[in-house]
Motif scaffolding. Structure first.
Motif, PDB file in Angstrom:
ATOM      1  N   PHE A  70       0.846  -1.192   0.000  1.00  0.00           N
ATOM      2  CA  PHE A  70       0.000   0.000   0.000  1.00  0.00           C
ATOM      3  C   PHE A  70       0.882   1.243   0.000  1.00  0.00           C
ATOM      4  CE2 PHE A  70       0.651  -1.048   4.486  1.00  0.00           C
ATOM      5  CZ  PHE A  70       0.988   0.171   5.046  1.00  0.00           C
ATOM      6  N   MET A  71       0.322   2.344  -0.453  1.00  0.00           N
ATOM      7  CA  MET A  71       1.017   3.624  -0.451  1.00  0.00           C
ATOM      8  C   MET A  71       0.443   4.495   0.669  1.00  0.00           C
ATOM      9  SD  MET A  71       3.378   3.651  -2.964  1.00  0.00           S
ATOM     10  CE  MET A  71       3.818   2.230  -1.951  1.00  0.00           C
ATOM     11  N   GLY A  72       1.106   5.628   0.914  1.00  0.00           N
ATOM     12  CA  GLY A  72       0.682   6.507   1.996  1.00  0.00           C
ATOM     13  C   GLY A  72       1.444   6.284   3.280  1.00  0.00           C
ATOM     14  N   ALA A  84       6.729  -2.345   0.074  1.00  0.00           N
ATOM     15  CA  ALA A  84       5.431  -2.044  -0.536  1.00  0.00           C
ATOM     16  C   ALA A  84       5.592  -1.682  -2.011  1.00  0.00           C
ATOM     17  CB  ALA A  84       4.758  -0.904   0.224  1.00  0.00           C
ATOM     18  N   VAL A  85       6.564  -0.843  -2.314  1.00  0.00           N
ATOM     19  CA  VAL A  85       6.816  -0.466  -3.703  1.00  0.00           C
ATOM     20  C   VAL A  85       7.188  -1.694  -4.524  1.00  0.00           C
ATOM     21  CG1 VAL A  85       8.378   0.804  -5.225  1.00  0.00           C
ATOM     22  CG2 VAL A  85       7.438   1.919  -3.199  1.00  0.00           C
ATOM     23  N   LEU A 126       1.896   7.304  -4.957  1.00  0.00           N
ATOM     24  CA  LEU A 126       1.450   6.628  -6.172  1.00  0.00           C
ATOM     25  C   LEU A 126       2.061   7.278  -7.415  1.00  0.00           C
ATOM     26  CD1 LEU A 126      -2.323   5.923  -5.447  1.00  0.00           C
ATOM     27  CD2 LEU A 126      -0.561   4.209  -5.928  1.00  0.00           C
ATOM     28  N   GLY A 127       2.233   8.591  -7.386  1.00  0.00           N
ATOM     29  CA  GLY A 127       2.876   9.266  -8.509  1.00  0.00           C
ATOM     30  C   GLY A 127       4.306   8.796  -8.718  1.00  0.00           C
ATOM     31  N   THR A 128       5.040   8.637  -7.620  1.00  0.00           N
ATOM     32  CA  THR A 128       6.410   8.119  -7.706  1.00  0.00           C
ATOM     33  C   THR A 128       6.418   6.685  -8.227  1.00  0.00           C
ATOM     34  OG1 THR A 128       7.082   9.536  -5.861  1.00  0.00           O
ATOM     35  CG2 THR A 128       8.508   7.662  -6.385  1.00  0.00           C
ATOM     36  N   LEU A 129       5.470   5.883  -7.739  1.00  0.00           N
ATOM     37  CA  LEU A 129       5.358   4.507  -8.209  1.00  0.00           C
ATOM     38  C   LEU A 129       5.060   4.469  -9.707  1.00  0.00           C
ATOM     39  CD1 LEU A 129       5.059   1.406  -7.651  1.00  0.00           C
ATOM     40  CD2 LEU A 129       2.626   1.878  -7.260  1.00  0.00           C
ATOM     41  N   ARG A 130       4.177   5.330 -10.164  1.00  0.00           N
ATOM     42  CA  ARG A 130       3.804   5.340 -11.576  1.00  0.00           C
ATOM     43  C   ARG A 130       5.015   5.614 -12.469  1.00  0.00           C
ATOM     44  NH1 ARG A 130      -0.256   3.368 -14.848  1.00  0.00           N
ATOM     45  NH2 ARG A 130      -0.651   4.758 -16.591  1.00  0.00           N
ATOM     46  N   GLU A 131       5.869   6.535 -12.052  1.00  0.00           N
ATOM     47  CA  GLU A 131       7.078   6.827 -12.819  1.00  0.00           C
ATOM     48  C   GLU A 131       7.958   5.586 -12.931  1.00  0.00           C
ATOM     49  OE1 GLU A 131       9.028  10.121 -11.016  1.00  0.00           O
ATOM     50  OE2 GLU A 131       7.411  11.547 -11.485  1.00  0.00           O
ATOM     51  N   ARG A 132       8.075   4.862 -11.850  1.00  0.00           N
ATOM     52  CA  ARG A 132       8.873   3.624 -11.851  1.00  0.00           C
ATOM     53  C   ARG A 132       8.265   2.596 -12.799  1.00  0.00           C
ATOM     54  NH1 ARG A 132      11.332   0.360  -6.763  1.00  0.00           N
ATOM     55  NH2 ARG A 132      11.153  -1.775  -7.527  1.00  0.00           N
ATOM     56  N   LEU A 133       6.940   2.431 -12.762  1.00  0.00           N
ATOM     57  CA  LEU A 133       6.279   1.446 -13.609  1.00  0.00           C
ATOM     58  C   LEU A 133       6.380   1.821 -15.086  1.00  0.00           C
ATOM     59  CD1 LEU A 133       3.048   0.736 -11.515  1.00  0.00           C
ATOM     60  CD2 LEU A 133       5.206  -0.537 -11.528  1.00  0.00           C
ATOM     61  N   GLU A 134       6.256   3.098 -15.383  1.00  0.00           N
ATOM     62  CA  GLU A 134       6.375   3.535 -16.771  1.00  0.00           C
ATOM     63  C   GLU A 134       7.753   3.223 -17.328  1.00  0.00           C
ATOM     64  OE1 GLU A 134       5.324   7.632 -16.477  1.00  0.00           O
ATOM     65  OE2 GLU A 134       3.171   7.267 -16.760  1.00  0.00           O
ATOM     66  N   GLY A 135       8.774   3.340 -16.498  1.00  0.00           N
ATOM     67  CA  GLY A 135      10.128   3.037 -16.938  1.00  0.00           C
ATOM     68  C   GLY A 135      10.364   1.568 -17.209  1.00  0.00           C
ATOM     69  N   LYS A 136       9.466   0.706 -16.716  1.00  0.00           N
ATOM     70  CA  LYS A 136       9.580  -0.734 -16.912  1.00  0.00           C
ATOM     71  C   LYS A 136       8.501  -1.296 -17.839  1.00  0.00           C
ATOM     72  CE  LYS A 136      11.660  -1.861 -12.413  1.00  0.00           C
ATOM     73  NZ  LYS A 136      11.557  -2.760 -11.241  1.00  0.00           N
ATOM     74  N   ASP A 137       7.734  -0.420 -18.491  1.00  0.00           N
ATOM     75  CA  ASP A 137       6.600  -0.842 -19.321  1.00  0.00           C
ATOM     76  C   ASP A 137       5.595  -1.669 -18.522  1.00  0.00           C
ATOM     77  OD1 ASP A 137       7.542   0.404 -21.663  1.00  0.00           O
ATOM     78  OD2 ASP A 137       8.837  -1.302 -22.114  1.00  0.00           O
TER      79      ASP A 137
END
Length: 272
Positions: A70-72, A84-85, A126-137
């Motif tokens: 979870f985030m937060g 969590a990440v 979640l914004g930080t997580l999204r950047e990580r996921l985008e970098g990994k497709d």
């Protein structure tokens, strides 16, 4: 009328993806949520094969991330945050490999903060997580679940706000949790429809509602445990009636503790 799929909250066999999908079809299900709540048990080749077989059989897949994912967190650092990440990252990787529609995760906790501060923390992380996921497709859609404790983070309003502020997260309506926190109010279709309307207003067109459902035991507006269908007061008929008011398709995951209950829910919702 849009289609309503009904499925199980776990892959029914772990020996082989083809066997798992065969069991789902034999029981009449056309959806399944991959069960990682307690940890990961599936590797990427298994997920890829599962996706192939599920697509051929028209079975919709979703993923439930580990409960600690979870985030937060109070601080975006440390072992718990990194774990969590990592859990959400791997969940997204499995979802991408098998073509899952959404990764379901929990919203976290207030941790002594105001609701506004806790939500802002969830959105930021979640914004930080999204950047990580985008970098990994791995930038797949996430679904944030309504929780079952009235004084903690995770009300319908909370998950709708988080979803609206992120733009890539969807609300996951858990009507058992909502029935518990409302002291058993979800008896008529109008209340189901009200919650669905809030989601429909912010979710991308054409994407399905993602819903968890079961009968539920509760006390003091907090969930206790899932019940066999019919032992409590939550029923699937008003959910079916509410879903009929929308053009949006739906995937309903039965979290009932026994197969007979899931079949009873499926028999009602499959008419929608």
């Amino acid at each position: 009328m849009a289609r309503t799929r009904v499925g199980l909250p776990g892959i029914p066999a772990r020996d082989d993806p083809e066997h798992a999908v065969e069991l789902l079809l034999e029981r009449g299900y056309d959806a399944c949520e991959i069960d990682f709540e307690g940890g990961f048990w599936m590797d990427y080749p298994w997920a890829e094969k599962l996706g192939e077989v599920a697509r051929a059989a028209d079975v919709a897949l979703s993923v439930h991330a580990p409960l600690f994912g979870f985030m937060g967190h109070l601080e975006a650092e440390g072992r718990k945050f990194s774990s969590a990440v990592g859990a959400l990252d791997r969940s997204a990787g499995i979802a991408a490999a098998c073509g899952a529609e959404v990764v379901v995760f929990h919203p976290g906790f207030l941790l002594g903060r105001s609701r506004e501060d806790a939500i802002s923390s969830v959105v930021e992380q979640l914004g930080t997580l999204r950047e990580r996921l985008e970098g990994k497709d791995r930038a797949v859609p996430f679904g944030i679940e309504v929780m079952g404790r009235v004084r903690d983070l995770g009300s319908v309003d909370d998950v709708v706000e988080i979803s609206e502020r992120t733009g890539w997260v969807r609300p996951v309506l858990d009507f058992a949790h909502m029935h518990a926190t409302s002291d058993g109010a979800y008896l008529e279709a109008s209340l189901f429809a009200q919650a669905l309307e809030a989601v429909d207003a912010i979710q991308d067109p054409g994407t399905p509602f993602h819903i968890h459902f079961s009968d539920i035991a509760y006390a003091n507006r907090n969930e206790k445990h899932h019940l066999p269908y019919g032992e409590g007061t939550l029923r699937a008929d008003p959910l079916r009636e509410a879903l009929e008011r929308f053009e949006r398709p739906a995937t309903v995951i039965s979290e009932s503790p026994d197969e007979a209950s899931s079949q009873a829910i499926r028999a009602i919702l499959a008419r929608a």
